[in-house]
Enzyme design. Structure first.
Site, PDB file in Angstrom:
ATOM      1  N   CYS A  83     126.186  21.899 -90.659  1.00 60.04           N
ATOM      2  CA  CYS A  83     126.157  21.458 -91.819  1.00 60.04           C
ATOM      3  C   CYS A  83     124.869  20.985 -92.692  1.00 60.04           C
ATOM      4  O   CYS A  83     124.881  20.656 -93.985  1.00 60.04           O
ATOM      5  CB  CYS A  83     126.659  19.824 -91.621  1.00 60.04           C
ATOM      6  N   HIS A 323     132.867  18.883 -98.934  1.00 62.60           N
ATOM      7  CA  HIS A 323     132.053  19.333 -97.837  1.00 62.60           C
ATOM      8  C   HIS A 323     131.973  20.878 -97.595  1.00 62.60           C
ATOM      9  O   HIS A 323     132.578  21.113 -96.461  1.00 62.60           O
ATOM     10  CB  HIS A 323     132.274  18.501 -96.525  1.00 62.60           C
TER      11      HIS A 323
END
Length: 380
Positions: A83, A323
């Site tokens: 991420c 996301h």
């Protein structure tokens, strides 16, 4: 060279499930906006090098999307750091400018999650988590369960994080989701991994984000005051904290030290990696925004909301903005740049002068996260 680096321009696509927009279209939206924002009048190419972050992009994805933007014939480096991939690209682009290796550098993050996964991200098959069915929602749920068991948070306080971030996103036209929810509605939404309901989990998202960096000059610009990047250390019985706490704490301490700041409370606005509600609670405690065991209470009492003592995730965060893994870090950078310029419209933090971005990527078995990147930015 140790000159100050400026963020000359930022841009993002819209975020959400976008089956009609491929990576080329998403990246084109982000890159062209960032270049226009930087006021680039340079002949082709408009930048000297590119660092890009993506997790699930195919081989050659960066060159492919840049070709559509008319950017060819220059060094292009693609990085993967879970991420934190986009923020890692930002860190490396910054170092390339700071050391004088290149004059103007593009940092790009991109991901098309909806074409790669229909549900939770599947763990690496060689890790024991995959064999036991422990996807990331379950890993975060274990942290939430421990916090609940030890009385460090209540279910209502966890839900308050979701209420706050979805309300913030009402003022972010690029966000995937927004809404005025009650705590009861959040707790009553579909269960994903007990105790985390669907409104406490980030959605599957497609998107891209970009930033143009260059040497700071006499003209006003947001500048990078401090940066830090770490990979995770072994996470075992030597740590008293839940997964993800230690790497965020240590990386943030490095970045704040590099920025010459004594406390996180010197900041005015923060964007953190809130993939799940418990993630924001743990991160605010690891950063020092809240005392240990007080992150949930601070959110429930409005301390991290717009108008609170230190607003966290005015963009809506990952929970609401979305996301797309590789794009997330640079979307956070874009939000902080807009905040420091005073151009965040209905979600603006009044008088913001210092902002922080924190992105933590996880997934490697036994480690306290793959990587964490923290950046401190300063207004002109």
């Amino acid at each position: 060279m140790t000159g100050r680096v400026a963020v000359l321009g930022v841009g993002t696509s819209h975020f959400g499930r976008q089956p009609g927009h491929d990576l080329v279209a998403l990246a084109h939206a982000a890159v062209t906006e960032a270049l226009a924002d930087a006021g680039s009048t340079r002949p082709d190419p408009p930048v000297d090098a590119v660092w890009a972050g993506t997790v699930f992009g195919p081989p050659g994805v960066t060159q492919r999307v840049l070709r559509a933007c008319g950017i060819t014939g220059i060094p292009v480096i693609t990085v993967e750091n879970a991420c934190a991939s986009g923020t890692t690209a930002f860190v490396e682009a910054h170092e390339a400018v700071r050391t004088g290796r290149y004059g103007r550098v593009l940092a790009l993050g991109l991901e098309h999650m909806s074409s790669a996964f229909s549900g939770a991200i599947t763990p690496e098959p060689t890790d024991p988590e995959q064999r036991s069915g422990l996807a990331l929602p379950a890993l975060y749920a274990m942290g939430a369960g421990r916090y609940l068991h030890e009385g460090l948070v209540t279910a209502e306080q966890l839900a308050a994080v979701s209420v706050k971030n979805h309300a913030h996103a009402l003022h972010n036209p690029r966000a995937q989701y927004s809404g005025r929810y009650t705590v009861a509605e959040v707790l009553g939404s579909r269960m994903v991994a007990d105790p985390l309901t669907v409104l406490q989990c980030c959605p599957t998202s497609d998107g891209a984000a970009a930033a143009v960096l260059g040497p700071a000059g006499p003209e006003p610009a947001v500048t990078v005051r401090g940066l830090a990047l770490r990979s995770g250390a072994p996470w075992d019985d030597r740590s008293p904290h839940v997964w993800g706490h230690d790497i965020v704490r240590d990386t943030a301490a490095d970045a704040l030290g590099a920025a010459g700041l004594d406390s996180v409370h010197d900041l005015d606005v923060v964007e953190v990696h809130d993939a799940f509600t418990i993630g924001e609670v743990v991160t605010t405690e690891a950063l020092g925004i809240a005392a240990p065991g007080e992150g949930g209470r601070l959110a429930a009492e409005g301390g991290t909301a717009l108008g609170g003592s230190l607003p966290v995730n005015p963009s809506g965060g990952l929970l609401s903005r979305g996301h797309p893994l590789g794009a997330t870090g640079l979307a956070q950078v874009a939000e902080i740049v807009w905040q420091l310029r005073g151009r965040a419209n209905g979600r603006q933090v009044d008088g913001a002068r210092l902002g922080l971005v924190e992105t933590m990527g996880g997934g490697v078995s036994v480690l306290d996260g793959n990587a964490c990147a923290v950046a401190v930015l300063e207004a002109p």
